[in-house]
Design a protein around this motif. Structure first.
Motif, PDB file in Angstrom:
ATOM      1  N   SER A 290     159.238  -4.136  -8.923  1.00  0.00           N
ATOM      2  CA  SER A 290     158.470  -5.070  -8.105  1.00  0.00           C
ATOM      3  C   SER A 290     157.043  -4.557  -7.967  1.00  0.00           C
ATOM      4  CB  SER A 290     159.108  -5.215  -6.719  1.00  0.00           C
ATOM      5  OG  SER A 290     158.390  -6.133  -5.934  1.00  0.00           O
ATOM      6  N   THR A 291     156.074  -5.423  -8.290  1.00  0.00           N
ATOM      7  CA  THR A 291     154.660  -5.071  -8.122  1.00  0.00           C
ATOM      8  C   THR A 291     153.939  -6.280  -7.546  1.00  0.00           C
ATOM      9  OG1 THR A 291     152.651  -4.315  -9.255  1.00  0.00           O
ATOM     10  CG2 THR A 291     154.188  -5.619 -10.564  1.00  0.00           C
ATOM     11  N   GLY A 292     153.526  -6.193  -6.287  1.00  0.00           N
ATOM     12  CA  GLY A 292     153.038  -7.349  -5.552  1.00  0.00           C
ATOM     13  C   GLY A 292     151.535  -7.467  -5.482  1.00  0.00           C
ATOM     14  N   GLY A 293     151.088  -8.353  -4.572  1.00  0.00           N
ATOM     15  CA  GLY A 293     149.678  -8.578  -4.347  1.00  0.00           C
ATOM     16  C   GLY A 293     149.117  -9.812  -5.017  1.00  0.00           C
ATOM     17  N   TRP A 294     149.975 -10.684  -5.534  1.00  0.00           N
ATOM     18  CA  TRP A 294     149.535 -11.823  -6.332  1.00  0.00           C
ATOM     19  C   TRP A 294     149.249 -13.074  -5.501  1.00  0.00           C
ATOM     20  CZ3 TRP A 294     148.636 -10.834 -11.424  1.00  0.00           C
ATOM     21  CH2 TRP A 294     149.188  -9.661 -11.949  1.00  0.00           C
ATOM     22  N   ASP A 295     149.225 -12.945  -4.196  1.00  0.00           N
ATOM     23  CA  ASP A 295     149.006 -14.095  -3.311  1.00  0.00           C
ATOM     24  C   ASP A 295     147.503 -14.311  -3.120  1.00  0.00           C
ATOM     25  OD1 ASP A 295     149.919 -16.194  -1.762  1.00  0.00           O
ATOM     26  OD2 ASP A 295     150.158 -14.989   0.047  1.00  0.00           O
ATOM     27  N   THR A 296     146.844 -14.805  -4.142  1.00  0.00           N
ATOM     28  CA  THR A 296     145.378 -14.789  -4.213  1.00  0.00           C
ATOM     29  C   THR A 296     144.747 -16.084  -3.689  1.00  0.00           C
ATOM     30  OG1 THR A 296     145.547 -15.486  -6.532  1.00  0.00           O
ATOM     31  CG2 THR A 296     145.306 -13.128  -6.083  1.00  0.00           C
ATOM     32  N   HIS A 297     144.948 -16.359  -2.413  1.00  0.00           N
ATOM     33  CA  HIS A 297     144.263 -17.500  -1.792  1.00  0.00           C
ATOM     34  C   HIS A 297     142.751 -17.267  -1.749  1.00  0.00           C
ATOM     35  CE1 HIS A 297     147.876 -19.563  -0.286  1.00  0.00           C
ATOM     36  NE2 HIS A 297     148.366 -18.353  -0.040  1.00  0.00           N
ATOM     37  N   ARG A 298     142.364 -16.014  -1.586  1.00  0.00           N
ATOM     38  CA  ARG A 298     140.949 -15.666  -1.476  1.00  0.00           C
ATOM     39  C   ARG A 298     140.537 -14.750  -2.626  1.00  0.00           C
ATOM     40  NH1 ARG A 298     138.788 -16.833   3.521  1.00  0.00           N
ATOM     41  NH2 ARG A 298     140.293 -17.365   5.162  1.00  0.00           N
ATOM     42  N   ASP A 299     139.301 -14.915  -3.063  1.00  0.00           N
ATOM     43  CA  ASP A 299     138.728 -14.030  -4.094  1.00  0.00           C
ATOM     44  C   ASP A 299     139.684 -13.853  -5.273  1.00  0.00           C
ATOM     45  OD1 ASP A 299     136.401 -13.612  -2.579  1.00  0.00           O
ATOM     46  OD2 ASP A 299     137.381 -12.021  -1.432  1.00  0.00           O
ATOM     47  N   ASN A 300     140.206 -14.954  -5.739  1.00  0.00           N
ATOM     48  CA  ASN A 300     141.197 -14.936  -6.814  1.00  0.00           C
ATOM     49  C   ASN A 300     140.713 -14.139  -8.024  1.00  0.00           C
ATOM     50  OD1 ASN A 300     143.656 -16.197  -8.272  1.00  0.00           O
ATOM     51  ND2 ASN A 300     141.957 -16.897  -9.535  1.00  0.00           N
ATOM     52  N   TRP A 301     139.519 -14.425  -8.528  1.00  0.00           N
ATOM     53  CA  TRP A 301     139.059 -13.820  -9.780  1.00  0.00           C
ATOM     54  C   TRP A 301     138.650 -12.364  -9.597  1.00  0.00           C
ATOM     55  CZ3 TRP A 301     138.430 -18.766  -8.206  1.00  0.00           C
ATOM     56  CH2 TRP A 301     139.054 -19.728  -9.015  1.00  0.00           C
ATOM     57  N   THR A 302     138.078 -12.045  -8.456  1.00  0.00           N
ATOM     58  CA  THR A 302     137.742 -10.642  -8.193  1.00  0.00           C
ATOM     59  C   THR A 302     138.996  -9.792  -8.133  1.00  0.00           C
ATOM     60  OG1 THR A 302     135.740 -11.251  -6.977  1.00  0.00           O
ATOM     61  CG2 THR A 302     136.651  -9.064  -6.566  1.00  0.00           C
ATOM     62  N   ASN A 303     139.996 -10.268  -7.410  1.00  0.00           N
ATOM     63  CA  ASN A 303     141.253  -9.529  -7.303  1.00  0.00           C
ATOM     64  C   ASN A 303     141.946  -9.395  -8.651  1.00  0.00           C
ATOM     65  OD1 ASN A 303     141.657  -8.717  -4.518  1.00  0.00           O
ATOM     66  ND2 ASN A 303     141.707 -10.885  -4.019  1.00  0.00           N
ATOM     67  N   LEU A 304     141.931 -10.451  -9.421  1.00  0.00           N
ATOM     68  CA  LEU A 304     142.599 -10.404 -10.715  1.00  0.00           C
ATOM     69  C   LEU A 304     141.938  -9.403 -11.658  1.00  0.00           C
ATOM     70  CD1 LEU A 304     143.336 -14.195 -11.338  1.00  0.00           C
ATOM     71  CD2 LEU A 304     145.043 -12.406 -10.940  1.00  0.00           C
ATOM     72  N   LYS A 305     140.632  -9.490 -11.805  1.00  0.00           N
ATOM     73  CA  LYS A 305     139.979  -8.676 -12.829  1.00  0.00           C
ATOM     74  C   LYS A 305     139.778  -7.222 -12.423  1.00  0.00           C
ATOM     75  CE  LYS A 305     135.215 -10.041 -11.640  1.00  0.00           C
ATOM     76  NZ  LYS A 305     134.041 -10.810 -12.119  1.00  0.00           N
ATOM     77  N   THR A 306     139.769  -6.931 -11.117  1.00  0.00           N
ATOM     78  CA  THR A 306     139.536  -5.547 -10.692  1.00  0.00           C
ATOM     79  C   THR A 306     140.796  -4.820 -10.251  1.00  0.00           C
ATOM     80  OG1 THR A 306     139.078  -6.189  -8.388  1.00  0.00           O
ATOM     81  CG2 THR A 306     137.212  -6.138  -9.926  1.00  0.00           C
TER      82      THR A 306
END
Length: 433
Positions: A290-306
């Motif tokens: 299990s590897t979480g943190g994918w609930d990207t309501h905010r700053d979707n692209w920043t969270n994804l790429k960094t």
């Protein structure tokens, strides 16, 4: 691995303390007393499985189902890149996975209607739409029941925890939670499998001898008590695991060669994938990560790429390469999923994407699955399946099929109610052609 809390308050948490087993309060001995090997299945393509859960709901349109020609309010900030399979493109922030596209299948247009984290998670972790009066068993519980394993090793290990529960099958099919993730270059041990505080194997042997004496003294009582029936046999399994170098070595990622280990990187997810390959090689039947943190309501692209995509990309690619290097990919089915996708239309106020079960991706590899393909398709804005699409039930049926488990097989609840392993859904035959 970090603890994550989703927007609706459902914690993607480390359910138990480090090294705890199964459900809260289960010791190693109790865990094994409640564990029995399932009957042997013939005709299996895969012998073992790795299930990777992405709690929070990863965005499909920014990763494996990109729509570069969609209007700007849908397509997002990322660009697609070519993979090593002509005609298949994925996100530019997944370069390692792009180079191993030939080893896995992308399922697009997977669809359901449960937009809450907990309900969606229950659905994709069991292959059955949740019911209020029945808790379905997760994949690991079913695999533990159906496939045999060696006494020294647990059949189902979760790293560091799992959303999968044994459900109506009972606590004997609960997972062994590691409660933590390995660290690069360090010996990893699970509490209950290691001898600590000066305890020696001789101490364990003396305690085992004392237990046998007590069992003899109270044997008549045990024979009359269903709850204690079989205690001797399960205690022997606990003894075998504690005293077995094989069990301890299975969890010791520091024994892997440096070049092999380096592929996985130093992230918690990467080290979890490294441990999974070692456990499968050692004979464990089912490993969940299990590897979480994918609930990207905010700053979707920043969270994804960094934060999210770089370790996911490196680690999953290394897992597929590592299994192949060890000769295990053909006999290990790998299944990657979150509980849903995310809204194709961007939430401009929060620069993010919200819950969206009508379209999502799933990834599958190994276990007789022919890689290098995309099955299914979403519409031009990734808002739903273009045609019929797939349900989580279909993917579950296919997952069990790869393991030689008949998803139509019926189990019985404690009250005698017959329930099929997967109540709805059909095998996706294209996966295996």
């Amino acid at each position: 691995m970090a603890v994550h809390q989703t927007c609706d308050g459902a914690r993607r948490r480390d359910f138990l303390k480090v090294g705890s087993l199964g459900l809260a309060g289960l010791s190693l001995g109790n865990f094994l007393r409640f564990t029995e090997a399932g009957e042997v299945r013939t005709g299996a393509i895969a012998k073992s499985a790795i299930f990777i859960n992405l709690p929070g709901g990863p965005t499909h349109i920014d990763t494996f189902d990109m729509k570069p020609d969609a209007p700007s309010e849908f397509r997002g900030e990322f660009q697609p890149i070519e993979t090593n399979v002509p005609g298949i493109h994925i996100c530019e922030h997944l370069p390692e996975l792009a180079q191993v596209m030939d080893k896995f299948v992308i399922l697009r247009g997977v669809s359901h209607t449960l937009a809450a984290h907990q309900l969606g998670s229950e659905y994709v972790n069991t292959g059955n739409r949740p019911l209020p009066a029945l808790e379905f068993p997760g994949y690991g519980a079913v695999v533990s029941k159906e496939l045999p394993t060696v006494p020294e090793l647990p059949p189902f290990v979760s790293i560091p925890n799992s959303a999968q529960r044994p459900g109506y099958l009972g606590v004997q099919y609960a997972p062994l939670h590691t409660g933590a993730t390995p660290r690069s270059g360090q010996k990893f041990s699970v509490r209950g499998l290691e001898l600590r505080n000066g305890l020696t194997v001789n101490d364990i042997e003396r305690r085992s001898s004392l237990r046998r004496d007590l069992d003899t003294a109270f044997g008549q009582f045990e024979r009359q008590n269903d709850l204690l029936n079989g205690l001797d046999r399960f205690s022997q399994q606990a003894y075998d695991m504690i005293t077995s170098p094989r069990a301890r070595d299975a969890f010791d990622t520091s024994q892997e060669s440096p070049p092999f280990a380096e592929m996985f990187g130093e992230s918690p997810f990467g080290q979890s994938c490294l441990l999974a390959t070692r456990l499968i090689e050692s004979g464990v039947r089912f490993v969940s990560i299990s590897t979480g943190g994918w609930d990207t309501h905010r700053d979707n692209w920043t969270n994804l790429k960094t934060r999210l995509l770089p370790p996911f990309d490196q680690s999953l690619a290394a897992l597929l390469r590592g299994l192949e290097m060890k000769g295990l990919l053909d006999e290990t089915v790998v299944y990657v999923t979150g509980e849903f996708g995310r809204t194709p239309k961007i939430n401009t106020e929060r620069v993010g994407r919200d819950h969206y079960p009508r379209a999502m991706f799933m990834l599958m590899a190994g276990g007789g699955i022919a890689g290098g393909r995309v099955l299914g398709e979403s519409d031009d804005k990734a808002m739903g399946p273009l045609n019929d699409g797939f349900s989580p039930d279909d993917v579950a049926a296919s997952f069990y099929h790869s393991l030689g488990i008949n998803h139509h097989k019926e189990y019985h609840t404690a009250t005698g109610r017959p329930v099929m392993i997967v109540r709805d859904g059909q095998v996706i035959n294209e996966l295996f052609s």
